[in-house]
Design a protein around this motif. Structure first.
Motif, PDB file in Angstrom:
ATOM      1  N   ALA A 103       0.799  -1.236   0.000  1.00  0.00           N
ATOM      2  CA  ALA A 103       0.000   0.000   0.000  1.00  0.00           C
ATOM      3  C   ALA A 103       0.830   1.285   0.000  1.00  0.00           C
ATOM      4  N   PRO A 104       1.912   1.393   0.799  1.00  0.00           N
ATOM      5  CA  PRO A 104       2.654   2.662   0.829  1.00  0.00           C
ATOM      6  C   PRO A 104       3.272   3.067  -0.501  1.00  0.00           C
ATOM      7  N   ARG A 105       3.460   2.121  -1.398  1.00  0.00           N
ATOM      8  CA  ARG A 105       4.116   2.452  -2.666  1.00  0.00           C
ATOM      9  C   ARG A 105       3.153   2.488  -3.855  1.00  0.00           C
ATOM     10  N   LEU A 106       1.844   2.348  -3.595  1.00  0.00           N
ATOM     11  CA  LEU A 106       0.872   2.330  -4.685  1.00  0.00           C
ATOM     12  C   LEU A 106       0.376   3.734  -5.008  1.00  0.00           C
ATOM     13  N   ARG A 107       0.600   4.154  -6.250  1.00  0.00           N
ATOM     14  CA  ARG A 107       0.044   5.416  -6.766  1.00  0.00           C
ATOM     15  C   ARG A 107      -1.381   5.191  -7.254  1.00  0.00           C
ATOM     16  N   GLY A 108      -1.634   4.016  -7.811  1.00  0.00           N
ATOM     17  CA  GLY A 108      -2.957   3.673  -8.323  1.00  0.00           C
ATOM     18  C   GLY A 108      -2.964   2.215  -8.713  1.00  0.00           C
ATOM     19  N   ALA A 109      -4.139   1.705  -9.086  1.00  0.00           N
ATOM     20  CA  ALA A 109      -4.259   0.308  -9.507  1.00  0.00           C
ATOM     21  C   ALA A 109      -5.293   0.200 -10.606  1.00  0.00           C
ATOM     22  N   VAL A 110      -4.984  -0.641 -11.582  1.00  0.00           N
ATOM     23  CA  VAL A 110      -5.909  -0.959 -12.670  1.00  0.00           C
ATOM     24  C   VAL A 110      -6.114  -2.460 -12.648  1.00  0.00           C
ATOM     25  N   LEU A 111      -7.369  -2.895 -12.547  1.00  0.00           N
ATOM     26  CA  LEU A 111      -7.662  -4.307 -12.351  1.00  0.00           C
ATOM     27  C   LEU A 111      -8.363  -4.904 -13.554  1.00  0.00           C
ATOM     28  N   ILE A 112      -7.924  -6.108 -13.931  1.00  0.00           N
ATOM     29  CA  ILE A 112      -8.487  -6.807 -15.075  1.00  0.00           C
ATOM     30  C   ILE A 112      -8.763  -8.246 -14.669  1.00  0.00           C
ATOM     31  N   GLY A 113      -9.472  -8.979 -15.518  1.00  0.00           N
ATOM     32  CA  GLY A 113      -9.588 -10.415 -15.335  1.00  0.00           C
ATOM     33  C   GLY A 113     -10.771 -10.868 -14.506  1.00  0.00           C
ATOM     34  N   ALA A 114     -10.939 -12.176 -14.477  1.00  0.00           N
ATOM     35  CA  ALA A 114     -12.125 -12.781 -13.874  1.00  0.00           C
ATOM     36  C   ALA A 114     -12.239 -12.517 -12.379  1.00  0.00           C
ATOM     37  N   VAL A 121      -9.111   1.553 -10.812  1.00  0.00           N
ATOM     38  CA  VAL A 121      -9.938   1.408 -12.007  1.00  0.00           C
ATOM     39  C   VAL A 121     -10.107  -0.086 -12.260  1.00  0.00           C
ATOM     40  N   ALA A 122     -11.332  -0.566 -12.177  1.00  0.00           N
ATOM     41  CA  ALA A 122     -11.616  -1.980 -12.445  1.00  0.00           C
ATOM     42  C   ALA A 122     -12.318  -2.073 -13.793  1.00  0.00           C
ATOM     43  N   ALA A 129      -6.708  -1.166 -22.881  1.00  0.00           N
ATOM     44  CA  ALA A 129      -7.442  -0.229 -22.036  1.00  0.00           C
ATOM     45  C   ALA A 129      -6.784  -0.094 -20.670  1.00  0.00           C
ATOM     46  N   ALA A 130      -6.282  -1.200 -20.126  1.00  0.00           N
ATOM     47  CA  ALA A 130      -5.628  -1.160 -18.819  1.00  0.00           C
ATOM     48  C   ALA A 130      -4.362  -0.314 -18.860  1.00  0.00           C
ATOM     49  N   VAL A 131      -3.568  -0.481 -19.904  1.00  0.00           N
ATOM     50  CA  VAL A 131      -2.341   0.303 -20.032  1.00  0.00           C
ATOM     51  C   VAL A 131      -2.662   1.791 -20.180  1.00  0.00           C
ATOM     52  N   ALA A 132      -3.689   2.106 -20.952  1.00  0.00           N
ATOM     53  CA  ALA A 132      -4.077   3.506 -21.117  1.00  0.00           C
ATOM     54  C   ALA A 132      -4.529   4.113 -19.790  1.00  0.00           C
ATOM     55  N   GLY A 153       2.003 -10.931 -21.352  1.00  0.00           N
ATOM     56  CA  GLY A 153       3.094  -9.964 -21.370  1.00  0.00           C
ATOM     57  C   GLY A 153       3.278  -9.318 -22.731  1.00  0.00           C
ATOM     58  N   ASP A 154       3.123 -10.102 -23.786  1.00  0.00           N
ATOM     59  CA  ASP A 154       3.223  -9.537 -25.137  1.00  0.00           C
ATOM     60  C   ASP A 154       2.133  -8.499 -25.378  1.00  0.00           C
ATOM     61  N   ALA A 155       0.920  -8.776 -24.866  1.00  0.00           N
ATOM     62  CA  ALA A 155      -0.180  -7.816 -25.035  1.00  0.00           C
ATOM     63  C   ALA A 155       0.121  -6.523 -24.289  1.00  0.00           C
ATOM     64  N   PHE A 156       0.707  -6.628 -23.119  1.00  0.00           N
ATOM     65  CA  PHE A 156       1.097  -5.437 -22.357  1.00  0.00           C
ATOM     66  C   PHE A 156       2.129  -4.617 -23.131  1.00  0.00           C
ATOM     67  N   ALA A 157       3.177  -5.280 -23.630  1.00  0.00           N
ATOM     68  CA  ALA A 157       4.226  -4.562 -24.356  1.00  0.00           C
ATOM     69  C   ALA A 157       3.669  -3.901 -25.614  1.00  0.00           C
ATOM     70  N   ALA A 158       2.784  -4.613 -26.324  1.00  0.00           N
ATOM     71  CA  ALA A 158       2.186  -4.043 -27.529  1.00  0.00           C
ATOM     72  C   ALA A 158       1.359  -2.811 -27.191  1.00  0.00           C
ATOM     73  N   ALA A 159       0.628  -2.860 -26.084  1.00  0.00           N
ATOM     74  CA  ALA A 159      -0.185  -1.712 -25.678  1.00  0.00           C
ATOM     75  C   ALA A 159       0.684  -0.523 -25.293  1.00  0.00           C
ATOM     76  N   VAL A 160       1.814  -0.792 -24.623  1.00  0.00           N
ATOM     77  CA  VAL A 160       2.731   0.294 -24.261  1.00  0.00           C
ATOM     78  C   VAL A 160       3.273   0.967 -25.514  1.00  0.00           C
ATOM     79  N   ARG A 161       3.591   0.169 -26.528  1.00  0.00           N
ATOM     80  CA  ARG A 161       4.145   0.741 -27.770  1.00  0.00           C
ATOM     81  C   ARG A 161       3.141   1.605 -28.509  1.00  0.00           C
ATOM     82  N   GLU A 162       1.853   1.424 -28.223  1.00  0.00           N
ATOM     83  CA  GLU A 162       0.817   2.229 -28.873  1.00  0.00           C
ATOM     84  C   GLU A 162       0.496   3.511 -28.124  1.00  0.00           C
ATOM     85  N   LEU A 163       1.107   3.730 -26.957  1.00  0.00           N
ATOM     86  CA  LEU A 163       0.810   4.935 -26.178  1.00  0.00           C
ATOM     87  C   LEU A 163       1.303   6.184 -26.902  1.00  0.00           C
ATOM     88  N   PRO A 164       0.569   7.280 -26.834  1.00  0.00           N
ATOM     89  CA  PRO A 164       1.060   8.539 -27.393  1.00  0.00           C
ATOM     90  C   PRO A 164       2.389   8.929 -26.749  1.00  0.00           C
TER      91      PRO A 164
END
Length: 475
Positions: free
Chosen positions: A379-390, A409-410, A421-424, A455-466
């Motif tokens: 908790a002390p090091r969390l700026r925010g959280a984005v949650l995905i999955g079942a 953000v869930a 969407a999670a990366v954005a 992990g590949d989906a995460f990296a691909a999403a990062v590469r699409e960031l403005p």
């Protein structure tokens, strides 16, 4: 090896280790039958290939013990309570695993094994160890629960000097006669309890790795459960307990002093002297849990007699596998890190501890895990959280209890496009100097084929960031 000739042996499972075992046993003159509960295209193709080598196959039935079976060799994933093994027990037939088979095939003159297990960090540590042994000029390989099946390695026509062996709790369960040169248990946290039945059984199977050790039982000084396993083990007389710690080492330990990895275990006068091995900067990445992995690898290498310079050179040469705290890019002053391999809470906690200010992407299949302890510590090091999955709601509930001020953000979706969407969303929550860390603490199969695809989906999403392309060009 001749003890297998003419015997009727059943191999359970058409996975990589099962196919390897079946082929090896057939070449040694055994009458081999492979059984597998599946009967799909993959199983039929593998069975057809094995038939050409004299191996019979029974598909669609993983419960019935073939007639006149004298030995069962199981693949690691088959549960101990499988009906096939119950039938073997009733018939007085021994059940062993692929690791036990490899150990018996190795023979008295085979290469010694430096073995590693633990809830997390096994693969990285074994690969670090192999890099160190290679730097020392030894012919070695990272094997076992990683890379080439052990059975293939011990039958290789070109002999190895020493093997760096990763062993899972599944493999250790079925390996009663394994006796390593030296072994390490990196850490111990609840995992695979559905397979083992209890934490006690899981720990006992992990502890098998220390049985009969000849030189060193390496344990984690920060995890008392690993030292307890050493104390319970029946080792060869003269074998020593050697700890590793992220702090200054005590007697018979490896540790860290002023950014330097030092050895107070394998030096002539360890009461008054220590040997410098490497600098933290030689480790990629230098996250605390990865430094611990490096210390464990160094301890095993030193137990085998490897000189200090080889420890340094091996760690410098080592590069981590993809999706293990892998830096993807810096965008607008924010680091994006892929630790998709963090599929349980223990691994995620270690990853989170490596960064001071984190926007955390988490969620997936919880596998029965709870998240309160993880969130409380992070908790002390969390700026925010984005949650995905079942099972994202389980993580959200823990955040609400223990980090109520952290923005969450869930995402109410489990399609593969949810990662973009999670990366954005994570990029929106982050500020310059933060780290967006995908350390899901969950399995991936609700949304992806495996953690690699996630992990590949995460990296691909990062590469699409403005701004990603501009940031890349400025580096």
């Amino acid at each position: 090896m001749s003890t297998f000739a003419g015997r009727r042996i059943t191999v359970a499972g058409l996975g990589v280790s099962g196919v390897s075992a079946a082929r090896a046993l057939a070449r040694l003159g055994a009458h081999v039958t492979v059984v597998d509960g599946g009967d799909g295209e993959r199983q039929r193709t593998l069975a057809a290939g094995l038939a050409g080598e004299g191996v019979a196959a029974v598909l669609g039935d993983g419960r019935t013990l073939p007639a006149r079976t004298e030995l069962v060799v199981t693949s690691p994933g088959w549960r101990p309570d499988s009906p096939l093994f119950a039938a073997a027990g009733a018939a007085g037939v021994e059940v062993i695993g692929d690791v036990e088979l490899a150990w018996r095939l190795r023979g008295a003159g085979g290469p010694p094994w430096l073995a590693v297990t633990g809830t997390n960090g096994k693969t990285t540590t074994v690969r670090m160890l192999a890099a160190i042994l290679t730097a020392a000029g030894l012919r070695t390989a990272a094997v076992g629960n990683i890379g080439t099946p052990l059975v293939d390695v011990v039958l290789d026509e070109r002999p190895y000097d020493v093997l760096a062996v990763e062993l899972s709790s599944y493999q250790l369960h079925w390996a009663p006669s394994l006796r390593a040169h030296s072994a390490a248990v990196l850490n111990l946290a609840p995992d695979h309890l559905d397979w083992h039945g209890s934490m006690e059984s899981y720990a006992a199977d992990k502890g098998r790795i220390y049985e009969g050790n000849r030189v060193a039982c390496v344990y984690n000084a920060a995890d008392p459960a690993t030292e307890t396993l050493v104390r319970k083990a029946d080792v060869t007389e003269g074998c020593r307990a050697v700890g590793f710690t992220l702090g200054p080492p005590a007697l018979s330990q490896l540790g860290v002093v002023d950014g330097v990895l030092v050895d107070r275990a394998f030096v002539p006068d360890r009461r008054t002297h220590a040997q410098e091995l490497a600098e933290i900067g030689d480790i990629d990445p230098p996250a605390p849990h990865n430094v611990a992995n490096a210390l464990a690898a160094a301890a095993l290498a030193r137990a085998y007699g490897v000189p200090p310079a080889a420890v340094r050179d091996g760690l410098r040469a080592f590069r981590p596998d993809a999706h293990r705290i892998q830096h993807v890019a810096d965008v607008a002053g924010v680091a994006f890190v892929d630790d998709s391999k963090a599929t349980n809470t223990h691994a995620a906690e270690a990853s989170l501890a490596a960064y001071p200010s984190v926007v955390w992407i988490a969620g997936g299949l919880a596998k029965g895990a709870t998240f309160d302890d993880l969130v409380r510590r992070a908790a002390p090091r969390l700026r925010g959280a984005v949650l995905i999955g079942a099972d994202r709601a389980l993580v959200a509930e823990a955040l609400a209890r223990h980090a109520p001020d952290v923005p969450v953000v869930a995402l109410d979706r489990t399609d593969t496009g949810a990662m973009a969407a999670a990366v954005a969303e994570a990029a929106r929550l982050a500020r310059a100097g933060d780290t967006v860390l995908m350390a899901p603490a969950c399995a991936s199969m609700d949304m992806f084929t495996n953690y690699n695809e996630r992990g590949d989906a995460f990296a691909a999403a990062v590469r699409e960031l403005p701004g990603h392309g501009r940031a890349e060009n400025e580096q």
